[in-house]
Design an enzyme around this catalytic site. Structure first.
Site: not given
Ligand code: GLA
Length: 389
Positions: A37, A125, A174
């Site tokens: 985060h 996931a 990501d």
């Protein structure tokens, strides 16, 4: 990975025309070792690409039809290329559609296409199955239509597809990790400048283990977006202290000013997590370069604690895996990875203790949550690209 011959056979069974060979691409999933985060706060992250990911067989056709299919479930879709796209009611189709949309917006003229996907990274996931589908689509279109975008551009287009088309307001970590992954290295990325360094992961007598909580995906997206606005609020309040663009402009030495400028204890805790987590990433990379795996593990543990108490994105499943896991022999460090609320943990375990770790933790976790966890022992792989057939 499924056998390539079987995969191609499935493609021909679906789409026919054995005289025209499809092209194969792979994009990994990712696991973040530390730095959670922080990406959308302009901070540091330290992810690596996995040998699990998404495979795509793709072939151009003469009509204007886009045909999507996946081995993972029965959900074929066809749509015509007609200007820009609108979202599909089938969630997974929005990842490729969002990317195709970005190519069209940039003026790339596409023809019809046949797509067959196969993914071996578990969905939802926290291992970036979505970024993996986006990037495999992006590298494939880039090559098939000679678009010549560089990897960073494809990463940004994939992130945009997810933010604007899918509606998940993710940071850049990501897509960056699955685009720029390097075998046996993690990526030390500054998410503000996008300057990065590949750092070798040498764990000697230890290895990485990923544990999936198998908790069903719930409110992750809305909670995620809520955390983002809490950070925006913190930045707004801190303008009275000094003008900052993001929380990562504050350093560890400035933690004490938070109390004065942020009266809301929840917003203050969010800011504290981001600042301390950035400090942990910088130290983690330094100690890893010195082969100090023990300290790296301690920092992973501290990261989880901060995500639990200050950022509040863990939950009973992740906490059970982490705190039960820490009691076991050979555990160097263990923490949640990804957005949180469910998903996976990442642990560094002494190789000699790995088997015992998995059986003991599995039993303890089942007893407490009623869920059965899955374990993965990943290799660190290269980023998205073509696989020669
Ligand atoms: C998700 C997002 C990333 C990042 C992580 C948390 O994986 O897609 O951009 O914010 O959560 O570190």
């Amino acid at each position: 990975m499924m056998d390539t011959k079987i995969f191609i056979e499935k493609f021909y069974e679906k789409y026919g025309n054995r005289n025209d060979k499809p092209v194969l691409f792979f994009s990994p999933g990712r696991v973040n070792l530390i730095g959670e985060h922080t990406d959308y706060n302009g901070g540091f992250v330290f992810p690596c690409a996995l040998n699990y990911g998404t495979y795509l067989l793709i072939r151009k056709i003469k009509t204007n039809t886009l045909k999507f299919s996946t081995i993972n479930f029965n959900d074929d879709t066809e749509t015509e290329i007609k200007g820009l796209f609108i979202n599909s009611s089938k969630r997974w189709i929005n990842y490729p559609l969002g990317v195709i949309n970005e190519f069209i917006k940039k003026g790339i003229k596409l023809s019809g296409l046949e797509f067959l996907y196969y993914g071996d990274v578990p969905n939802g996931a926290g291992l970036s199955s979505s970024a993996s589908i986006e990037m495999v689509t992006a590298v494939a279109l880039n090559e098939l239509f000679h678009a010549a975008f560089d990897t960073l551009e494809l990463v940004k287009m994939s992130q945009k597809a997810e933010n604007e088309f899918v509606g998940m307001n993710c940071g850049i970590m990501d897509q960056f990790a699955v685009g720029f992954g390097k075998k046996d290295h993690a990526i030390f990325l500054n998410c503000d400048t996008l300057f990065y360094e590949n750092v070798p992961i040498v764990l000697t007598d230890c290895s990485l283990i990923i544990t999936n909580t198998n908790k069903r995906r719930g409110l992750t997206d809305s909670k995620y977006n809520e955390r983002r606005s809490e950070c925006d609020k913190a930045v707004e309040l801190l303008q009275l202290y000094r003008p900052i663009r993001n929380l990562s402009e504050l350093n560890l030495g400035e933690i004490n000013i938070l109390e004065k400028y942020i009266k809301d204890p929840v917003i203050r805790k969010r800011a504290k997590h981001v600042i301390t987590e950035n400090g942990r990433v910088v130290e983690a990379v330094r100690v890893l370069k010195d082969n100090n795996i023990l300290r790296f593990g301690e920092l992973m543990n501290q990261s989880h604690d901060s995500l639990k108490y200050d950022y509040e994105v863990t939950g009973i499943e992740l906490d059970t895996l982490v705190y039960e896991g820490r009691k076991l022999p050979g555990v160097i460090g263990t923490r949640m990875t990804g957005a949180g609320f469910g998903g996976c943990t990442i642990s560094i375990i002494k190789k000699a203790e790995s088997a015992k770790f998995m059986t003991t933790l599995s039993a303890a976790y089942q007893k407490k949550t009623g869920l059965v966890p899955d374990f993965y022992q990943p290799e660190i792989s290269n980023g998205a690209g073509r696989i020669e057939l």
